[in-house]
Design a protein around this motif. Structure first.
Motif, PDB file in Angstrom:
ATOM      1  N   THR A  28      34.939  40.524  25.574  1.00 51.67           N
ATOM      2  CA  THR A  28      36.404  40.593  25.734  1.00 51.67           C
ATOM      3  C   THR A  28      36.810  41.220  27.062  1.00 51.67           C
ATOM      4  O   THR A  28      37.731  40.730  27.729  1.00 51.67           O
ATOM      5  CB  THR A  28      37.020  41.401  24.570  1.00 51.67           C
ATOM      6  N   GLU A  29      36.120  42.290  27.455  1.00 51.92           N
ATOM      7  CA  GLU A  29      36.481  42.981  28.699  1.00 51.92           C
ATOM      8  C   GLU A  29      36.380  42.069  29.911  1.00 51.92           C
ATOM      9  O   GLU A  29      37.261  42.033  30.755  1.00 51.92           O
ATOM     10  CB  GLU A  29      35.543  44.187  28.905  1.00 51.92           C
ATOM     11  N   ALA A  30      35.258  41.327  29.979  1.00 53.26           N
ATOM     12  CA  ALA A  30      35.034  40.420  31.116  1.00 53.26           C
ATOM     13  C   ALA A  30      36.089  39.324  31.129  1.00 53.26           C
ATOM     14  O   ALA A  30      36.632  38.969  32.180  1.00 53.26           O
ATOM     15  CB  ALA A  30      33.635  39.807  31.035  1.00 53.26           C
ATOM     16  N   LYS A  31      36.411  38.804  29.944  1.00 50.75           N
ATOM     17  CA  LYS A  31      37.422  37.740  29.860  1.00 50.75           C
ATOM     18  C   LYS A  31      38.785  38.258  30.316  1.00 50.75           C
ATOM     19  O   LYS A  31      39.519  37.563  31.016  1.00 50.75           O
ATOM     20  CB  LYS A  31      37.522  37.222  28.421  1.00 50.75           C
ATOM     21  N   ARG A  32      39.111  39.498  29.901  1.00 49.55           N
ATOM     22  CA  ARG A  32      40.399  40.084  30.307  1.00 49.55           C
ATOM     23  C   ARG A  32      40.467  40.240  31.830  1.00 49.55           C
ATOM     24  O   ARG A  32      41.477  39.921  32.454  1.00 49.55           O
ATOM     25  CB  ARG A  32      40.582  41.462  29.656  1.00 49.55           C
ATOM     26  N   ALA A  33      39.353  40.715  32.419  1.00 49.34           N
ATOM     27  CA  ALA A  33      39.335  40.939  33.874  1.00 49.34           C
ATOM     28  C   ALA A  33      39.554  39.638  34.638  1.00 49.34           C
ATOM     29  O   ALA A  33      40.365  39.578  35.564  1.00 49.34           O
ATOM     30  CB  ALA A  33      38.004  41.569  34.285  1.00 49.34           C
ATOM     31  N   VAL A  34      38.848  38.572  34.220  1.00 46.18           N
ATOM     32  CA  VAL A  34      38.998  37.299  34.956  1.00 46.18           C
ATOM     33  C   VAL A  34      40.355  36.655  34.675  1.00 46.18           C
ATOM     34  O   VAL A  34      40.930  36.014  35.548  1.00 46.18           O
ATOM     35  CB  VAL A  34      37.832  36.305  34.669  1.00 46.18           C
ATOM     36  N   ALA A  35      40.887  36.879  33.467  1.00 49.49           N
ATOM     37  CA  ALA A  35      42.201  36.311  33.127  1.00 49.49           C
ATOM     38  C   ALA A  35      43.286  36.934  33.999  1.00 49.49           C
ATOM     39  O   ALA A  35      44.166  36.242  34.517  1.00 49.49           O
ATOM     40  CB  ALA A  35      42.508  36.542  31.648  1.00 49.49           C
ATOM     41  N   ILE A  36      43.201  38.252  34.198  1.00 57.78           N
ATOM     42  CA  ILE A  36      44.184  38.943  35.047  1.00 57.78           C
ATOM     43  C   ILE A  36      44.037  38.458  36.489  1.00 57.78           C
ATOM     44  O   ILE A  36      45.027  38.172  37.165  1.00 57.78           O
ATOM     45  CB  ILE A  36      44.000  40.485  34.957  1.00 57.78           C
ATOM     46  N   ALA A  37      42.771  38.332  36.955  1.00 59.38           N
ATOM     47  CA  ALA A  37      42.525  37.886  38.338  1.00 59.38           C
ATOM     48  C   ALA A  37      43.114  36.493  38.562  1.00 59.38           C
ATOM     49  O   ALA A  37      43.746  36.223  39.591  1.00 59.38           O
ATOM     50  CB  ALA A  37      41.026  37.878  38.623  1.00 59.38           C
ATOM     51  N   LEU A  38      42.959  35.618  37.565  1.00 59.29           N
ATOM     52  CA  LEU A  38      43.468  34.247  37.708  1.00 59.29           C
ATOM     53  C   LEU A  38      44.990  34.227  37.692  1.00 59.29           C
ATOM     54  O   LEU A  38      45.618  33.548  38.504  1.00 59.29           O
ATOM     55  CB  LEU A  38      42.907  33.373  36.584  1.00 59.29           C
ATOM     56  N   ARG A  39      45.574  34.985  36.790  1.00 60.34           N
ATOM     57  CA  ARG A  39      47.040  35.019  36.706  1.00 60.34           C
ATOM     58  C   ARG A  39      47.626  35.610  37.991  1.00 60.34           C
ATOM     59  O   ARG A  39      48.705  35.202  38.439  1.00 60.34           O
ATOM     60  CB  ARG A  39      47.463  35.844  35.481  1.00 60.34           C
ATOM     61  N   ASN A  40      46.906  36.581  38.570  1.00 54.99           N
ATOM     62  CA  ASN A  40      47.386  37.188  39.813  1.00 54.99           C
ATOM     63  C   ASN A  40      47.456  36.169  40.954  1.00 54.99           C
ATOM     64  O   ASN A  40      48.288  36.305  41.853  1.00 54.99           O
ATOM     65  CB  ASN A  40      46.511  38.370  40.221  1.00 54.99           C
ATOM     66  N   ARG A  41      46.576  35.136  40.941  1.00 59.39           N
ATOM     67  CA  ARG A  41      46.664  34.087  41.980  1.00 59.39           C
ATOM     68  C   ARG A  41      48.005  33.374  41.849  1.00 59.39           C
ATOM     69  O   ARG A  41      48.662  33.066  42.817  1.00 59.39           O
ATOM     70  CB  ARG A  41      45.563  33.009  41.864  1.00 59.39           C
ATOM     71  N   TRP A  42      48.347  33.054  40.586  1.00 59.22           N
ATOM     72  CA  TRP A  42      49.606  32.350  40.340  1.00 59.22           C
ATOM     73  C   TRP A  42      50.786  33.235  40.720  1.00 59.22           C
ATOM     74  O   TRP A  42      51.742  32.789  41.344  1.00 59.22           O
ATOM     75  CB  TRP A  42      49.675  31.949  38.861  1.00 59.22           C
ATOM     76  N   ARG A  43      50.694  34.552  40.340  1.00 63.56           N
ATOM     77  CA  ARG A  43      51.794  35.486  40.656  1.00 63.56           C
ATOM     78  C   ARG A  43      51.991  35.573  42.162  1.00 63.56           C
ATOM     79  O   ARG A  43      53.116  35.627  42.649  1.00 63.56           O
ATOM     80  CB  ARG A  43      51.474  36.872  40.085  1.00 63.56           C
ATOM     81  N   ARG A  44      50.868  35.603  42.887  1.00 64.55           N
ATOM     82  CA  ARG A  44      50.952  35.718  44.346  1.00 64.55           C
ATOM     83  C   ARG A  44      51.694  34.520  44.952  1.00 64.55           C
ATOM     84  O   ARG A  44      52.446  34.659  45.902  1.00 64.55           O
ATOM     85  CB  ARG A  44      49.532  35.804  44.930  1.00 64.55           C
ATOM     86  N   GLN A  45      51.495  33.343  44.359  1.00 56.94           N
ATOM     87  CA  GLN A  45      52.167  32.141  44.880  1.00 56.94           C
ATOM     88  C   GLN A  45      53.687  32.239  44.747  1.00 56.94           C
ATOM     89  O   GLN A  45      54.424  31.593  45.479  1.00 56.94           O
ATOM     90  CB  GLN A  45      51.688  30.888  44.121  1.00 56.94           C
TER      91      GLN A  45
END
Length: 462
Positions: A28-45
């Protein structure tokens, strides 16, 4: 200038984790970390221009033994994001000056993936138009258009004759087109001219290939050498597909594709660097030790952000997301050079798999192993059925062998199932006719108990 926004399907972190849960159990921890990283790409756009350039991705190091899902998490993540993704092994790279692959080649590989991704998207967009054009080409071969007579003084009769011939030709074409679309002509043979580009064979001596120099040799030679026409004879069905491909290539603007691919790589590209622990200090490697620290130092500017020359143009690596992973048995993340450690601020430790995890892995994911074996044998008309106690027994043995011999995580299930189903896979279809095969706990015990008890045997087989 407003930067083009790439649709990352705008998945929320919760949705990303839910999607990853379909294929990966636990972690779960690893999935949460990558999920936040991916969403942050979208947020940055979505951020306004000036600040957007300042927001850097938080690169991640996944730490954990082999076979617990590190690579699978990154692979599934890239699929979800529809982003250019490349997996590389840190141990394959050598320091600049040594013969081998330099670290910049990972960015070139990523751009190649990006170009193919955008090209296939554009091909889908023009597919229906390309198919129409291919149909017209086939009709031109089957029913050539009427040639106009070149006599200057044409009488009314010849005019009428020409018009009626043209009318007839048009009617026949329409009739044939309907048959072509219905697939009635699929199996008929047709001869047509296909374009062939002379392929250039070239051996490059020395440590660099043409790709490493950022030169598109195919493009250079392609423009020098004329395109040849070659006669091909295939069924109409194949000819349609081939011509549609040819027409689609003509309709696609490759310059625009390359430009968009580079933009997409720069803003949503993901590079997964496996075995990062192999270039860390700490334990001494076997054999000659080609400067591992040198590889880390070469890696540093790319992860920090630099310009890399590729055959499609210059790529800025500032906003590419880097996910590194390693078992870190011998070395520790702190054995990496400090500058590189600083570039991977998020560290996630993945857990070793428990017996309960193995039960879930065997049954829950969409690509679960038991489902795979069932699908394989169903092609022969044999249905495999695993009872609950059989699944528990397989999970127990996997855990036991991982503890005693070597912990290879979920990959242990592959070796156990191969040994368990060996006879069934061999006897179908000759000795086991179309039927249902039930595998229970006793069957699993009788097949595997001896091997598990015999340490020497289990080392070889499991």
């Amino acid at each position: 200038m407003e930067q083009k926004h790439f649709d990352m399907r705008a998945l929320t972190p919760t949705e990303i984790v839910r999607e990853l849960d379909k294929y990966i159990i636990g972690q779960t921890e690893a999935k949460r970390a990558v999920a936040i990283a991916l969403r942050n790409r979208w947020r940055r756009q979505q951020v306004k221009d000036v600040l957007r350039e300042e927001i850097m991705p938080n690169n991640i190091i996944l730490i954990g033994p082999t076979g617990v899902g590190k690579t699978e998490i990154a692979r599934r993540l890239a699929k979800l994001a529809q982003a250019p993704f490349v997996k590389v092994e840190a141990s394959k790279f050598t320091e600049v000056g040594y013969v081998g692959r330099d670290v910049e080649s990972m960015v070139r590989d990523l751009v190649e993936v990006g170009v193919n991704l955008v090209r296939s998207e554009k091909t889908k967009e023009v597919q229906s138009k390309a198919e129409e054009m291919a149909d017209e080409r086939i009709l031109d071969i089957l029913i050539p258009p009427v040639k106009k007579t070149s006599t200057v003084q044409s009488t009314d009769e010849t005019n009428e004759a020409e018009e009626s011939e043209e009318y007839q030709n048009q009617k026949t074409r329409e009739w044939m087109k309907a048959k072509l679309k219905n697939g009635e002509l699929d199996d008929k043979l047709i001869e047509f001219d296909a374009q062939t580009t002379a392929t250039i064979g070239m051996q490059v001596l020395g440590p660099f290939g043409m790709d490493d120099m950022g030169i598109n040799i195919q493009e250079i030679m392609g423009s020098l050498m004329p395109k040849k026409k070659k006669k091909r004879k295939t069924t109409i069905k194949e000819a349609r597909q081939f011509m549609a491909q040819e027409e689609a290539q003509k309709l696609i603007d490759m310059e625009a594709v390359q430009k968009e691919a580079i933009e997409r790589v720069e803003n949503s590209g993901i590079i997964f660097i496996d075995e990062i622990d192999k270039v860390a200090g700490g334990g001494k490697g076997q054999g000659p030790d080609v400067s591992r620290e040198g590889v880390q130092r070469d890696l540093l500017p790319i992860v920090e952000g630099s310009n890399v020359n590729t055959k499609y143009g210059v790529v800025k690596t500032d906003h590419i997301l880097f996910i590194a992973s390693g078992a870190f048995h011998v070395s520790k993340p702190s054995d990496l050079i400090p500058e590189l450690q600083g570039r991977f601020p998020i560290r996630v430790e993945l857990n070793s798999l428990t017996e309960e995890d193995f039960v879930q892995i065997l049954t829950k994911p969409e690509n679960a192993l038991l489902k795979q074996y069932n699908a394989l044998l169903e092609t022969e008309g044999v249905r495999l059925e695993f009872t609950e106690d059989a699944i528990r027994e397989i999970a127990r043995i996997a855990t036991e062998v991982n503890e005693q011999v070597e912990n290879i995580g979920a990959r242990r299930l592959h070796t156990i199932l191969t040994t368990l189903l060996d006879e069934i896979l061999f006897d179908v279809p000759d000795k086991i006719p179309s039927t249902k095969v039930v595998i229970d706990g006793n069957f699993v015990k009788s097949k595997l108990e001896k091997i598990v008890k015999n340490r020497d045997l289990s080392k070889f087989i499991l």
